[in-house]
Design an enzyme around this catalytic site. Structure first.
Site, PDB file in Angstrom:
ATOM      1  N   PRO A  66      31.840  38.674  47.302  1.00 23.06           N
ATOM      2  CA  PRO A  66      33.302  38.597  46.894  1.00 23.06           C
ATOM      3  C   PRO A  66      33.880  39.182  44.661  1.00 23.06           C
ATOM      4  O   PRO A  66      32.559  39.741  43.678  1.00 23.06           O
ATOM      5  CB  PRO A  66      34.039  36.849  46.547  1.00 23.06           C
ATOM      6  CG  PRO A  66      32.608  37.153  46.572  1.00 23.06           C
ATOM      7  CD  PRO A  66      31.290  37.839  46.924  1.00 23.06           C
ATOM      8  N   ASP A  67      34.670  39.507  44.695  1.00 21.69           N
ATOM      9  CA  ASP A  67      35.186  40.198  42.992  1.00 21.69           C
ATOM     10  C   ASP A  67      35.907  39.190  42.780  1.00 21.69           C
ATOM     11  O   ASP A  67      36.061  38.163  43.191  1.00 21.69           O
ATOM     12  CB  ASP A  67      36.328  41.803  43.548  1.00 21.69           C
ATOM     13  CG  ASP A  67      37.198  40.892  44.021  1.00 21.69           C
ATOM     14  OD1 ASP A  67      37.823  39.992  44.353  1.00 21.69           O
ATOM     15  OD2 ASP A  67      38.561  42.331  44.035  1.00 21.69           O
ATOM     16  N   PHE A  68      36.095  39.323  41.674  1.00 26.02           N
ATOM     17  CA  PHE A  68      36.405  38.109  40.589  1.00 26.02           C
ATOM     18  C   PHE A  68      38.299  38.075  40.873  1.00 26.02           C
ATOM     19  O   PHE A  68      39.054  36.588  40.800  1.00 26.02           O
ATOM     20  CB  PHE A  68      36.301  38.608  38.737  1.00 26.02           C
ATOM     21  CG  PHE A  68      35.611  38.152  38.360  1.00 26.02           C
ATOM     22  CD1 PHE A  68      34.699  37.754  38.800  1.00 26.02           C
ATOM     23  CD2 PHE A  68      35.683  38.916  37.010  1.00 26.02           C
ATOM     24  CE1 PHE A  68      33.051  36.979  38.402  1.00 26.02           C
ATOM     25  CE2 PHE A  68      34.875  38.239  36.520  1.00 26.02           C
ATOM     26  CZ  PHE A  68      33.288  37.370  36.773  1.00 26.02           C
ATOM     27  N   ASP A 142      25.046  43.209  40.319  1.00 20.90           N
ATOM     28  CA  ASP A 142      24.432  42.980  41.529  1.00 20.90           C
ATOM     29  C   ASP A 142      23.504  44.280  41.627  1.00 20.90           C
ATOM     30  O   ASP A 142      22.855  43.580  42.541  1.00 20.90           O
ATOM     31  CB  ASP A 142      25.146  43.032  42.799  1.00 20.90           C
ATOM     32  CG  ASP A 142      26.304  45.245  42.754  1.00 20.90           C
ATOM     33  OD1 ASP A 142      25.820  45.389  41.787  1.00 20.90           O
ATOM     34  OD2 ASP A 142      27.583  44.513  43.253  1.00 20.90           O
ATOM     35  N   HIS A 159      27.648  45.300  31.416  1.00 19.80           N
ATOM     36  CA  HIS A 159      27.537  43.392  31.570  1.00 19.80           C
ATOM     37  C   HIS A 159      26.500  43.284  31.880  1.00 19.80           C
ATOM     38  O   HIS A 159      26.069  42.135  32.487  1.00 19.80           O
ATOM     39  CB  HIS A 159      28.963  42.993  32.346  1.00 19.80           C
ATOM     40  CG  HIS A 159      29.841  43.173  31.699  1.00 19.80           C
ATOM     41  ND1 HIS A 159      31.405  43.213  32.919  1.00 19.80           N
ATOM     42  CD2 HIS A 159      30.723  44.400  30.589  1.00 19.80           C
ATOM     43  CE1 HIS A 159      32.270  43.605  32.507  1.00 19.80           C
ATOM     44  NE2 HIS A 159      32.039  44.710  30.825  1.00 19.80           N
TER      45      HIS A 159
HETATM   46  P1  CNA Z   1      37.922  42.073  39.086  1.00 19.22           P
HETATM   47  O1  CNA Z   1      39.143  41.690  38.183  1.00 19.22           O
HETATM   48  O2  CNA Z   1      38.078  41.676  40.041  1.00 19.22           O
HETATM   49  O3  CNA Z   1      38.756  43.628  40.371  1.00 19.22           O
HETATM   50  C1  CNA Z   1      38.785  44.664  41.156  1.00 19.22           C
HETATM   51  C2  CNA Z   1      39.289  45.095  42.009  1.00 19.22           C
HETATM   52  O4  CNA Z   1      38.672  46.074  42.815  1.00 19.22           O
HETATM   53  C3  CNA Z   1      40.669  44.635  41.877  1.00 19.22           C
HETATM   54  O5  CNA Z   1      42.125  45.555  41.072  1.00 19.22           O
HETATM   55  C4  CNA Z   1      41.314  44.827  43.312  1.00 19.22           C
HETATM   56  O6  CNA Z   1      41.839  45.029  43.781  1.00 19.22           O
HETATM   57  C5  CNA Z   1      39.799  45.937  43.045  1.00 19.22           C
HETATM   58  N1  CNA Z   1      39.067  46.076  44.594  1.00 19.22           N
HETATM   59  C6  CNA Z   1      38.469  45.509  45.760  1.00 19.22           C
HETATM   60  N2  CNA Z   1      38.401  45.591  46.750  1.00 19.22           N
HETATM   61  C7  CNA Z   1      38.899  46.883  47.100  1.00 19.22           C
HETATM   62  C8  CNA Z   1      38.725  47.597  48.330  1.00 19.22           C
HETATM   63  N3  CNA Z   1      37.680  47.226  48.711  1.00 19.22           N
HETATM   64  N4  CNA Z   1      39.151  48.769  48.010  1.00 19.22           N
HETATM   65  C9  CNA Z   1      39.510  48.654  46.264  1.00 19.22           C
HETATM   66  N5  CNA Z   1      39.529  48.384  45.085  1.00 19.22           N
HETATM   67  C10 CNA Z   1      39.752  46.770  45.238  1.00 19.22           C
HETATM   68  O7  CNA Z   1      37.018  42.903  38.854  1.00 19.22           O
HETATM   69  P2  CNA Z   1      36.146  43.802  37.772  1.00 19.22           P
HETATM   70  O8  CNA Z   1      35.236  44.552  37.976  1.00 19.22           O
HETATM   71  O9  CNA Z   1      37.643  44.775  36.914  1.00 19.22           O
HETATM   72  O10 CNA Z   1      36.304  42.951  36.436  1.00 19.22           O
HETATM   73  C11 CNA Z   1      35.103  42.413  35.833  1.00 19.22           C
HETATM   74  C12 CNA Z   1      33.444  41.580  35.785  1.00 19.22           C
HETATM   75  C13 CNA Z   1      33.667  41.383  36.818  1.00 19.22           C
HETATM   76  C14 CNA Z   1      32.510  42.638  35.811  1.00 19.22           C
HETATM   77  O11 CNA Z   1      32.413  41.452  34.164  1.00 19.22           O
HETATM   78  C15 CNA Z   1      31.882  41.943  36.986  1.00 19.22           C
HETATM   79  O12 CNA Z   1      30.406  41.069  36.100  1.00 19.22           O
HETATM   80  C16 CNA Z   1      32.145  41.059  37.267  1.00 19.22           C
HETATM   81  N6  CNA Z   1      31.582  40.595  38.503  1.00 19.22           N
HETATM   82  C17 CNA Z   1      30.902  42.129  39.201  1.00 19.22           C
HETATM   83  C18 CNA Z   1      30.865  41.537  40.590  1.00 19.22           C
HETATM   84  C19 CNA Z   1      29.456  41.873  41.130  1.00 19.22           C
HETATM   85  O13 CNA Z   1      28.656  42.635  40.292  1.00 19.22           O
HETATM   86  N7  CNA Z   1      29.554  42.502  42.464  1.00 19.22           N
HETATM   87  C20 CNA Z   1      31.381  40.618  41.806  1.00 19.22           C
HETATM   88  C21 CNA Z   1      31.816  39.360  40.785  1.00 19.22           C
HETATM   89  C22 CNA Z   1      32.279  39.954  39.684  1.00 19.22           C
END
Ligand code: CNA
Length: 317
Positions: A66-68, A142, A159
């Site tokens: 999941p994202d944040f 990740d 990060h």
């Molecule tokens: P965020 O703030 O959660 O933003 C994610 C963005 O992606 C949002 O604008 C969503 O609308 C968009 N989004 C989600 N799914 C999709 C999709 N399928 N297609 C298109 N757009 C989509 O996350 P950010 O990365 O901007 O924030 C930075 C943080 C998140 C960093 O410090 C990371 O370490 C941290 N993070 C990382 C992971 C990972 O490594 N996979 C997971 C969760 C958080």
């Protein structure tokens, strides 16, 4: 008299020229404003040779992480079980020093090895193979860019990542695999050398210095000819500010399911005046593709004409 006629004649001619110039400049400005399709054409023709990617959690959602900040599905919306004083506490270094358990519970869920790279990650590798990838700047921890085979010197994990870890007391360095079984069994990994410090994955927490490699941006960004921003809300500083560091004539393409970095009231534009200008008359270099990034990348690859290689690359993994 004659001079007056001539003057009038000249004035008319000048007027016409001026009008034509205006029309031409309008046409050329319009022609210059990039679109998703024109950028695909440009990549296909080899017009972009130094592509920089800036990405975030959204590109890994399809792999199951999941994202944040996505409402309902994002990590921040689902942290009740950790009983945190505020959502960001899970990545706050002072909170971690007092209560490391919530972070390690989450780490168990996110640990590398449990997830596969997505088509977007494979696209990065394809850009590298085509010799047009300057660098991938990822906020993700990740390691899925590495898993897709992108070379380490092409990735800046701004990060940090789970790939390495270090003792919070003596600084001893570890590899992800060294502490994996402890974390997976629900325990907290302690340093086997000093026997005092917690071994924390080298993820940059709020309140910590960014990874050294982050500073590569100072020489990378001024050289870019295309910036692709993907799957990020562009809310974390200083990462989000990088979009302003590409040259003025560098095209910028946002691929995300919502528009980001456009809102004056959020303070973004007030601070830098370098947010995306998709919806403004003065826009001459920003393009967007709103929707699922996996779908958009497949479409982009199709438009570029790289479909065959892309499919081969995804099968190879
Ligand atoms: P965020 O703030 O959660 O933003 C994610 C963005 O992606 C949002 O604008 C969503 O609308 C968009 N989004 C989600 N799914 C999709 C999709 N399928 N297609 C298109 N757009 C989509 O996350 P950010 O990365 O901007 O924030 C930075 C943080 C998140 C960093 O410090 C990371 O370490 C941290 N993070 C990382 C992971 C990972 O490594 N996979 C997971 C969760 C958080």
């Amino acid at each position: 008299m004659s001079s007056k006629i001539q003057k009038n004649y000249r004035t008319k001619e000048e007027d016409e020229i001026q009008q034509l110039t205006k029309q031409i400049s309008k046409i050329s400005i319009k022609a210059q404003v990039p679109t998703f399709e024109s950028i695909a054409r440009g990549i296909s023709k080899g017009e972009y040779k130094k592509i920089i990617i800036m990405c975030g959690a959204g590109i890994s959602v399809a792999s199951g992480i999941p994202d944040f900040r996505s409402p309902k599905t994002g990590l921040y919306a689902n942290l009740e079980k950790y009983n945190l004083p505020y959502p960001e506490a899970i990545f706050d270094i002072s909170y971690f020093a007092e209560k490391p358990e919530p972070f390690f519970t989450l780490a168990r869920e996110l640990y590398p090895g449990n997830f596969e790279p997505t088509p977007v990650h494979h696209f990065f590798k394809l850009l590298e193979k085509k010799n047009v990838l300057k660098r991938v700047y990822t906020q993700n921890i990740d390691t899925l860019e590495r898993c897709a085979g992108v070379s380490e010197n092409k990735i800046v994990e701004a990060h940090g990542s789970f790939a390495t870890a270090s003792c919070q007391n003596c600084g001893e360095e570890y590899k992800a695999i060294d502490i994996k079984s402890t974390i997976m069994s629900g325990k907290i990994p302690y340093c086997k050398y000093c026997e005092k410090g917690i071994v924390k994955p080298d993820i940059t927490f709020f309140g910590e210095q960014l990874a050294q490699k982050f500073w590569w941006h100072e020489s990378d960004f001024p050289k870019a000819d295309l910036l692709i921003v993907m799957g990020t809300s562009l809310q974390v500083e200083p990462f989000c500010d990088l979009i302003k560091n590409v040259p003025q004539n560098c095209h910028r393409l946002l691929i995300n399911n919502v528009e980001v970095a456009v809102n004056r009231s959020s303070g973004y534009r007030k601070k830098t005046d370098m947010g995306f200008k998709f919806n403004e008359k003065s826009n001459y270099r920003d393009a967007k593709k709103i929707g699922d990034c996996q779908k958009s990348i497949k479409e982009l690859v199709e438009l570029i004409g790289w479909n065959k290689e892309f499919k081969k690359l995804m099968k190879k993994k």
